[in-house]
Write a protein that holds these residues in place. Sequence first.
Motif, PDB file in Angstrom:
ATOM      1  N   ARG A  85       0.842  -1.211   0.000  1.00 26.15           N
ATOM      2  CA  ARG A  85       0.000   0.000   0.000  1.00 26.15           C
ATOM      3  C   ARG A  85       0.869   1.250   0.000  1.00 26.15           C
ATOM      4  O   ARG A  85       0.586   2.207  -0.715  1.00 26.15           O
ATOM      5  CB  ARG A  85      -0.926  -0.021   1.225  1.00 26.15           C
ATOM      6  CG  ARG A  85      -1.754   1.215   1.387  1.00 26.15           C
ATOM      7  CD  ARG A  85      -2.870   1.287   0.374  1.00 26.15           C
ATOM      8  NE  ARG A  85      -3.698   2.445   0.651  1.00 26.15           N
ATOM      9  CZ  ARG A  85      -4.176   3.243  -0.268  1.00 26.15           C
ATOM     10  NH1 ARG A  85      -3.972   2.977  -1.549  1.00 26.15           N
ATOM     11  NH2 ARG A  85      -4.904   4.274   0.052  1.00 26.15           N
ATOM     12  N   ARG A  88       2.186   1.784  -3.480  1.00 24.44           N
ATOM     13  CA  ARG A  88       1.158   2.327  -4.380  1.00 24.44           C
ATOM     14  C   ARG A  88       0.909   3.810  -4.083  1.00 24.44           C
ATOM     15  O   ARG A  88       0.804   4.623  -5.001  1.00 24.44           O
ATOM     16  CB  ARG A  88      -0.142   1.543  -4.235  1.00 24.44           C
ATOM     17  CG  ARG A  88      -0.151   0.213  -4.953  1.00 24.44           C
ATOM     18  CD  ARG A  88      -1.551  -0.385  -5.048  1.00 24.44           C
ATOM     19  NE  ARG A  88      -2.268  -0.435  -3.785  1.00 24.44           N
ATOM     20  CZ  ARG A  88      -2.178  -1.427  -2.893  1.00 24.44           C
ATOM     21  NH1 ARG A  88      -1.388  -2.449  -3.131  1.00 24.44           N
ATOM     22  NH2 ARG A  88      -2.882  -1.397  -1.785  1.00 24.44           N
ATOM     23  N   LEU A  89       0.817   4.147  -2.806  1.00 20.39           N
ATOM     24  CA  LEU A  89       0.587   5.540  -2.438  1.00 20.39           C
ATOM     25  C   LEU A  89       1.745   6.423  -2.883  1.00 20.39           C
ATOM     26  O   LEU A  89       1.530   7.542  -3.365  1.00 20.39           O
ATOM     27  CB  LEU A  89       0.390   5.680  -0.925  1.00 20.39           C
ATOM     28  CG  LEU A  89      -0.957   5.258  -0.382  1.00 20.39           C
ATOM     29  CD1 LEU A  89      -0.960   5.329   1.139  1.00 20.39           C
ATOM     30  CD2 LEU A  89      -2.074   6.124  -0.957  1.00 20.39           C
ATOM     31  N   ARG A  90       2.956   5.929  -2.727  1.00 19.55           N
ATOM     32  CA  ARG A  90       4.117   6.707  -3.166  1.00 19.55           C
ATOM     33  C   ARG A  90       4.033   6.990  -4.662  1.00 19.55           C
ATOM     34  O   ARG A  90       4.269   8.105  -5.108  1.00 19.55           O
ATOM     35  CB  ARG A  90       5.404   5.965  -2.830  1.00 19.55           C
ATOM     36  CG  ARG A  90       6.630   6.746  -3.252  1.00 19.55           C
ATOM     37  CD  ARG A  90       7.905   5.988  -2.957  1.00 19.55           C
ATOM     38  NE  ARG A  90       9.026   6.780  -3.403  1.00 19.55           N
ATOM     39  CZ  ARG A  90      10.067   7.059  -2.681  1.00 19.55           C
ATOM     40  NH1 ARG A  90      10.158   6.599  -1.457  1.00 19.55           N
ATOM     41  NH2 ARG A  90      11.045   7.781  -3.159  1.00 19.55           N
ATOM     42  N   GLY A  91       3.673   5.969  -5.426  1.00 18.36           N
ATOM     43  CA  GLY A  91       3.518   6.158  -6.866  1.00 18.36           C
ATOM     44  C   GLY A  91       2.436   7.181  -7.194  1.00 18.36           C
ATOM     45  O   GLY A  91       2.621   8.047  -8.050  1.00 18.36           O
ATOM     46  N   GLU A  92       1.310   7.083  -6.485  1.00 17.71           N
ATOM     47  CA  GLU A  92       0.225   8.036  -6.711  1.00 17.71           C
ATOM     48  C   GLU A  92       0.650   9.462  -6.343  1.00 17.71           C
ATOM     49  O   GLU A  92       0.380  10.402  -7.083  1.00 17.71           O
ATOM     50  CB  GLU A  92      -0.999   7.648  -5.885  1.00 17.71           C
ATOM     51  CG  GLU A  92      -1.690   6.386  -6.361  1.00 17.71           C
ATOM     52  CD  GLU A  92      -2.798   5.934  -5.418  1.00 17.71           C
ATOM     53  OE1 GLU A  92      -3.251   6.736  -4.576  1.00 17.71           O
ATOM     54  OE2 GLU A  92      -3.213   4.764  -5.515  1.00 17.71           O
ATOM     55  N   TYR A  93       1.319   9.598  -5.197  1.00 22.33           N
ATOM     56  CA  TYR A  93       1.758  10.927  -4.761  1.00 22.33           C
ATOM     57  C   TYR A  93       2.817  11.499  -5.700  1.00 22.33           C
ATOM     58  O   TYR A  93       2.801  12.684  -6.010  1.00 22.33           O
ATOM     59  CB  TYR A  93       2.299  10.880  -3.330  1.00 22.33           C
ATOM     60  CG  TYR A  93       1.232  10.725  -2.287  1.00 22.33           C
ATOM     61  CD1 TYR A  93       0.016  11.391  -2.380  1.00 22.33           C
ATOM     62  CD2 TYR A  93       1.428   9.909  -1.187  1.00 22.33           C
ATOM     63  CE1 TYR A  93      -0.963  11.237  -1.426  1.00 22.33           C
ATOM     64  CE2 TYR A  93       0.445   9.759  -0.210  1.00 22.33           C
ATOM     65  CZ  TYR A  93      -0.741  10.430  -0.339  1.00 22.33           C
ATOM     66  OH  TYR A  93      -1.707  10.291   0.618  1.00 22.33           O
ATOM     67  N   GLU A  94       3.727  10.660  -6.169  1.00 18.14           N
ATOM     68  CA  GLU A  94       4.748  11.142  -7.094  1.00 18.14           C
ATOM     69  C   GLU A  94       4.125  11.586  -8.413  1.00 18.14           C
ATOM     70  O   GLU A  94       4.526  12.603  -8.986  1.00 18.14           O
ATOM     71  CB  GLU A  94       5.812  10.070  -7.326  1.00 18.14           C
ATOM     72  CG  GLU A  94       6.750   9.909  -6.150  1.00 18.14           C
ATOM     73  CD  GLU A  94       7.755   8.776  -6.333  1.00 18.14           C
ATOM     74  OE1 GLU A  94       7.610   7.971  -7.287  1.00 18.14           O
ATOM     75  OE2 GLU A  94       8.674   8.696  -5.507  1.00 18.14           O
ATOM     76  N   ALA A  95       3.130  10.830  -8.888  1.00 17.63           N
ATOM     77  CA  ALA A  95       2.455  11.212 -10.129  1.00 17.63           C
ATOM     78  C   ALA A  95       1.698  12.529  -9.938  1.00 17.63           C
ATOM     79  O   ALA A  95       1.751  13.418 -10.798  1.00 17.63           O
ATOM     80  CB  ALA A  95       1.494  10.103 -10.559  1.00 17.63           C
ATOM     81  N   ARG A  96       1.018  12.672  -8.825  1.00 16.35           N
ATOM     82  CA  ARG A  96       0.279  13.915  -8.547  1.00 16.35           C
ATOM     83  C   ARG A  96       1.232  15.091  -8.403  1.00 16.35           C
ATOM     84  O   ARG A  96       0.965  16.183  -8.891  1.00 16.35           O
ATOM     85  CB  ARG A  96      -0.566  13.740  -7.275  1.00 16.35           C
ATOM     86  CG  ARG A  96      -1.377  14.951  -6.917  1.00 16.35           C
ATOM     87  CD  ARG A  96      -2.466  15.230  -7.942  1.00 16.35           C
ATOM     88  NE  ARG A  96      -3.246  16.365  -7.505  1.00 16.35           N
ATOM     89  CZ  ARG A  96      -3.762  17.267  -8.295  1.00 16.35           C
ATOM     90  NH1 ARG A  96      -3.636  17.145  -9.603  1.00 16.35           N
ATOM     91  NH2 ARG A  96      -4.452  18.272  -7.821  1.00 16.35           N
ATOM     92  N   TYR A  97       2.374  14.868  -7.742  1.00 18.68           N
ATOM     93  CA  TYR A  97       3.362  15.922  -7.576  1.00 18.68           C
ATOM     94  C   TYR A  97       3.892  16.372  -8.930  1.00 18.68           C
ATOM     95  O   TYR A  97       4.008  17.570  -9.196  1.00 18.68           O
ATOM     96  CB  TYR A  97       4.519  15.424  -6.692  1.00 18.68           C
ATOM     97  CG  TYR A  97       5.643  16.399  -6.572  1.00 18.68           C
ATOM     98  CD1 TYR A  97       5.527  17.518  -5.753  1.00 18.68           C
ATOM     99  CD2 TYR A  97       6.835  16.218  -7.265  1.00 18.68           C
ATOM    100  CE1 TYR A  97       6.558  18.429  -5.640  1.00 18.68           C
ATOM    101  CE2 TYR A  97       7.865  17.118  -7.157  1.00 18.68           C
ATOM    102  CZ  TYR A  97       7.738  18.218  -6.343  1.00 18.68           C
ATOM    103  OH  TYR A  97       8.762  19.117  -6.245  1.00 18.68           O
ATOM    104  N   GLU A  99       2.375  16.133 -11.770  1.00 23.23           N
ATOM    105  CA  GLU A  99       1.277  16.827 -12.446  1.00 23.23           C
ATOM    106  C   GLU A  99       1.157  18.277 -11.940  1.00 23.23           C
ATOM    107  O   GLU A  99       1.051  19.216 -12.733  1.00 23.23           O
ATOM    108  CB  GLU A  99      -0.015  16.067 -12.186  1.00 23.23           C
ATOM    109  CG  GLU A  99      -1.252  16.647 -12.827  1.00 23.23           C
ATOM    110  CD  GLU A  99      -2.496  15.854 -12.434  1.00 23.23           C
ATOM    111  OE1 GLU A  99      -3.523  16.508 -12.168  1.00 23.23           O
ATOM    112  OE2 GLU A  99      -2.431  14.614 -12.385  1.00 23.23           O
TER     113      GLU A  99
END
Length: 131
Positions: A85, A88-97, A99
């Motif tokens: 988890r 996955r969260l790190r990947g989501e946060y990195e993608a959002r950052y 963006e």
Amino acid sequence: MTTPNRPGAGTGRDTPLDRQAGALANEVEGYLLLHAEREQAQHEAAALCARLPWLTDGQAEDLTRHYLEQRLGLTRQALQATADRAKRLRGEYEARYAELRGALLRRHALCACALLAVSAAATTVSCLTAR
């Protein structure tokens, strides 16, 4: 991993020594957590066996072994789920950052272009009115 007492700390540079120290710290932490978990499970198994006074020594040892295997397996699954988890969260946060950073860069570029256009227009107007 950076420490304030180390030269170059806070510079954002991650040297091989830093990575090695971080990996070692993670390994030691994992070992200590596993040891504490095993010790806690051992105490729980002993308490369970104490509530079952009719067990023979062999049965109590067998129950303790099974309990430890079960408990440590569940702990391993929970930790793995938490690690997955976190990944996955790190990947989501990195993608959002990335963006948000791109959007901020576009806004700054747009503002710079607008300022340049206004400046050019003002220079043109001042040159035309000076004649």
